[in-house]
Design a protein around this motif. Structure first.
Motif, PDB file in Angstrom:
ATOM      1  N   ILE A 124       1.585 -28.044 -15.846  1.00 61.32           N
ATOM      2  CA  ILE A 124       0.610 -27.692 -16.181  1.00 61.32           C
ATOM      3  C   ILE A 124      -0.593 -28.799 -17.001  1.00 61.32           C
ATOM      4  N   TRP A 125      -1.514 -28.411 -16.971  1.00 60.63           N
ATOM      5  CA  TRP A 125      -2.465 -29.979 -17.495  1.00 60.63           C
ATOM      6  C   TRP A 125      -3.036 -29.691 -19.118  1.00 60.63           C
ATOM      7  N   ASP A 126      -3.592 -30.159 -19.921  1.00 59.31           N
ATOM      8  CA  ASP A 126      -3.972 -30.287 -20.871  1.00 59.31           C
ATOM      9  C   ASP A 126      -4.956 -30.918 -21.175  1.00 59.31           C
ATOM     10  N   THR A 127      -6.068 -31.166 -21.548  1.00 60.05           N
ATOM     11  CA  THR A 127      -7.226 -31.676 -21.711  1.00 60.05           C
ATOM     12  C   THR A 127      -7.690 -32.321 -23.481  1.00 60.05           C
ATOM     13  N   ILE A 128      -8.545 -33.351 -22.382  1.00 64.35           N
ATOM     14  CA  ILE A 128      -8.985 -34.970 -23.632  1.00 64.35           C
ATOM     15  C   ILE A 128     -10.175 -35.480 -23.451  1.00 64.35           C
ATOM     16  N   GLN A 129     -11.480 -34.157 -24.612  1.00 66.52           N
ATOM     17  CA  GLN A 129     -12.802 -35.391 -24.206  1.00 66.52           C
ATOM     18  C   GLN A 129     -12.865 -36.643 -24.340  1.00 66.52           C
ATOM     19  N   ILE A 130     -13.791 -36.751 -22.843  1.00 70.95           N
ATOM     20  CA  ILE A 130     -13.658 -38.886 -23.278  1.00 70.95           C
ATOM     21  C   ILE A 130     -14.845 -38.478 -23.037  1.00 70.95           C
ATOM     22  N   PRO A 131     -15.613 -39.975 -23.973  1.00 71.38           N
ATOM     23  CA  PRO A 131     -16.729 -39.957 -24.040  1.00 71.38           C
ATOM     24  C   PRO A 131     -17.793 -40.470 -23.491  1.00 71.38           C
ATOM     25  N   VAL A 132     -17.320 -40.993 -21.701  1.00 71.76           N
ATOM     26  CA  VAL A 132     -18.329 -41.286 -20.751  1.00 71.76           C
ATOM     27  C   VAL A 132     -17.561 -40.425 -19.297  1.00 71.76           C
ATOM     28  N   ASP A 133     -18.097 -40.254 -18.502  1.00 72.53           N
ATOM     29  CA  ASP A 133     -17.926 -39.235 -17.531  1.00 72.53           C
ATOM     30  C   ASP A 133     -17.498 -40.276 -16.133  1.00 72.53           C
TER      31      ASP A 133
ATOM     32  N   ASN B 123      -0.775 -46.349 -22.003  1.00 69.55           N
ATOM     33  CA  ASN B 123       0.477 -46.021 -22.656  1.00 69.55           C
ATOM     34  C   ASN B 123       0.876 -45.180 -24.022  1.00 69.55           C
ATOM     35  N   ASP B 124       1.596 -44.588 -24.130  1.00 72.46           N
ATOM     36  CA  ASP B 124       1.655 -44.504 -25.566  1.00 72.46           C
ATOM     37  C   ASP B 124       0.537 -44.009 -25.975  1.00 72.46           C
ATOM     38  N   SER B 125       0.000 -44.542 -27.083  1.00 72.03           N
ATOM     39  CA  SER B 125      -1.143 -44.281 -27.824  1.00 72.03           C
ATOM     40  C   SER B 125      -2.479 -44.241 -27.327  1.00 72.03           C
ATOM     41  N   VAL B 126      -2.265 -45.071 -26.783  1.00 70.47           N
ATOM     42  CA  VAL B 126      -3.455 -46.528 -26.762  1.00 70.47           C
ATOM     43  C   VAL B 126      -4.017 -45.094 -25.225  1.00 70.47           C
ATOM     44  N   ILE B 127      -5.391 -44.804 -24.666  1.00 69.45           N
ATOM     45  CA  ILE B 127      -5.697 -44.662 -23.506  1.00 69.45           C
ATOM     46  C   ILE B 127      -7.307 -45.217 -23.605  1.00 69.45           C
ATOM     47  N   ILE B 128      -7.974 -46.038 -23.000  1.00 66.57           N
ATOM     48  CA  ILE B 128      -8.731 -46.887 -22.497  1.00 66.57           C
ATOM     49  C   ILE B 128      -9.220 -46.069 -20.905  1.00 66.57           C
ATOM     50  N   VAL B 129     -10.381 -45.718 -21.235  1.00 64.14           N
ATOM     51  CA  VAL B 129     -11.454 -45.574 -20.431  1.00 64.14           C
ATOM     52  C   VAL B 129     -12.953 -46.154 -20.127  1.00 64.14           C
ATOM     53  N   GLY B 130     -13.567 -46.156 -18.712  1.00 63.23           N
ATOM     54  CA  GLY B 130     -14.619 -46.357 -19.031  1.00 63.23           C
ATOM     55  C   GLY B 130     -15.145 -47.028 -17.229  1.00 63.23           C
TER      56      GLY B 130
ATOM     57  N   HIS C 276      -7.145 -44.799 -29.962  1.00 61.34           N
ATOM     58  CA  HIS C 276      -5.555 -45.680 -30.103  1.00 61.34           C
ATOM     59  C   HIS C 276      -4.101 -43.999 -30.542  1.00 61.34           C
ATOM     60  N   ASP C 277      -5.479 -42.529 -30.299  1.00 58.95           N
ATOM     61  CA  ASP C 277      -4.761 -42.078 -30.845  1.00 58.95           C
ATOM     62  C   ASP C 277      -4.813 -40.436 -29.995  1.00 58.95           C
ATOM     63  N   TYR C 278      -4.428 -40.883 -29.001  1.00 54.30           N
ATOM     64  CA  TYR C 278      -4.483 -39.831 -28.122  1.00 54.30           C
ATOM     65  C   TYR C 278      -6.062 -39.430 -27.613  1.00 54.30           C
ATOM     66  N   GLY C 279      -7.016 -39.948 -27.804  1.00 46.63           N
ATOM     67  CA  GLY C 279      -8.248 -39.097 -27.312  1.00 46.63           C
ATOM     68  C   GLY C 279      -8.413 -38.577 -28.791  1.00 46.63           C
ATOM     69  N   ASP C 280      -8.809 -38.570 -29.835  1.00 44.99           N
ATOM     70  CA  ASP C 280      -8.946 -37.684 -30.486  1.00 44.99           C
ATOM     71  C   ASP C 280     -10.091 -39.000 -31.450  1.00 44.99           C
ATOM     72  N   THR C 281      -9.718 -40.094 -31.628  1.00 42.34           N
ATOM     73  CA  THR C 281     -11.063 -40.684 -32.073  1.00 42.34           C
ATOM     74  C   THR C 281     -11.474 -41.648 -31.342  1.00 42.34           C
ATOM     75  N   TRP C 282     -12.418 -42.278 -30.396  1.00 44.85           N
ATOM     76  CA  TRP C 282     -12.796 -43.237 -29.472  1.00 44.85           C
ATOM     77  C   TRP C 282     -13.761 -44.556 -30.190  1.00 44.85           C
ATOM     78  N   THR C 283     -13.022 -45.869 -29.632  1.00 43.71           N
ATOM     79  CA  THR C 283     -14.196 -47.438 -30.309  1.00 43.71           C
ATOM     80  C   THR C 283     -14.907 -47.776 -28.918  1.00 43.71           C
TER      81      THR C 283
END
Length: 191
Positions: free
Chosen positions: A90-99, A106-113, A124-131
């Motif tokens: 089963i898959w859930d989705t997180i919207q990310i600011p870049v393609d 790891n844990d609540s930290v996600i880094i994309v780009g 730092h919150d599972y993709g709810d907000t991005w810096t």
């Protein structure tokens, strides 16, 4: 597609094969030994050390696959980061600011780009907000590894400006290592 069965004349490599029509992006694994291969045709899973591969329920082109310490599987597809906590059922989705791809989770930290083309973003919150990170390095980000609490950013550049960069604060700041201005493409790290 066949993955090379040789490296530097060492004899401990074993050839594994995906369906011939697939273009491999990358492979990552979970603590239970399952391997996941991101391809242009979807996400493949092997429970047999890469000897046999089966397409998971994700049959869309995958940009990258990444597994974290809790065996959560992340796959990016466009501006979406898909994740599974149940071995790709089963898959859930997180919207990310870049393609661009997943670099670290790891844990609540996600880094994309991908640096030069779109920058690096951290949540730092599972993709709810991005810096957007002001990473003062050039090149193409391949992957971020965590070793003993330190993040290692591996980059490459065709003009020789890639290398390794370290972060001691989970990606908020980065410092160069002595291994810069070199061409790296594939990397691996372990603690």
């Amino acid at each position: 597609m066949s993955i090379a069965s040789f490296a530097m004349s060492q004899n401990f490599w074993t050839e594994i094969a995906l369906p011939d029509s697939c273009n491999l992006v990358n492979i990552d694994g979970t603590s239970n030994g399952n391997l996941y291969a991101a391809t242009n045709q979807g996400l493949y899973k092997s429970t047999e050390n890469g000897n046999e591969w089966n397409l998971t329920g994700m049959s869309v082109s995958c940009g990258n696959v990444y597994t974290d310490d809790n065996d959560v599987i992340y796959v990016n597809h466009g501006n979406q980061l898909l994740y599974s906590t149940d071995d790709a059922l089963i898959w859930d989705t997180i919207q990310i600011p870049v393609d661009k791809g997943i670099l670290y989770a790891n844990d609540s930290v996600i880094i994309v780009g991908r640096l030069n083309w779109s920058g690096i973003y951290i949540s730092h919150d599972y993709g709810d907000t991005w810096t957007h990170l002001q990473v003062l390095v050039s090149g193409y980000a391949r992957k971020i590894y965590e070793v003993n609490g330190m993040l290692i950013l591996c980059t490459f550049s065709y003009n020789g400006e890639g290398g390794f960069f370290l972060s001691y604060d989970y990606g908020m700041t980065w410092e160069p290592t002595s291994m810069n201005q070199v061409y790296f493409y594939g990397t691996g790290a372990t603690s």
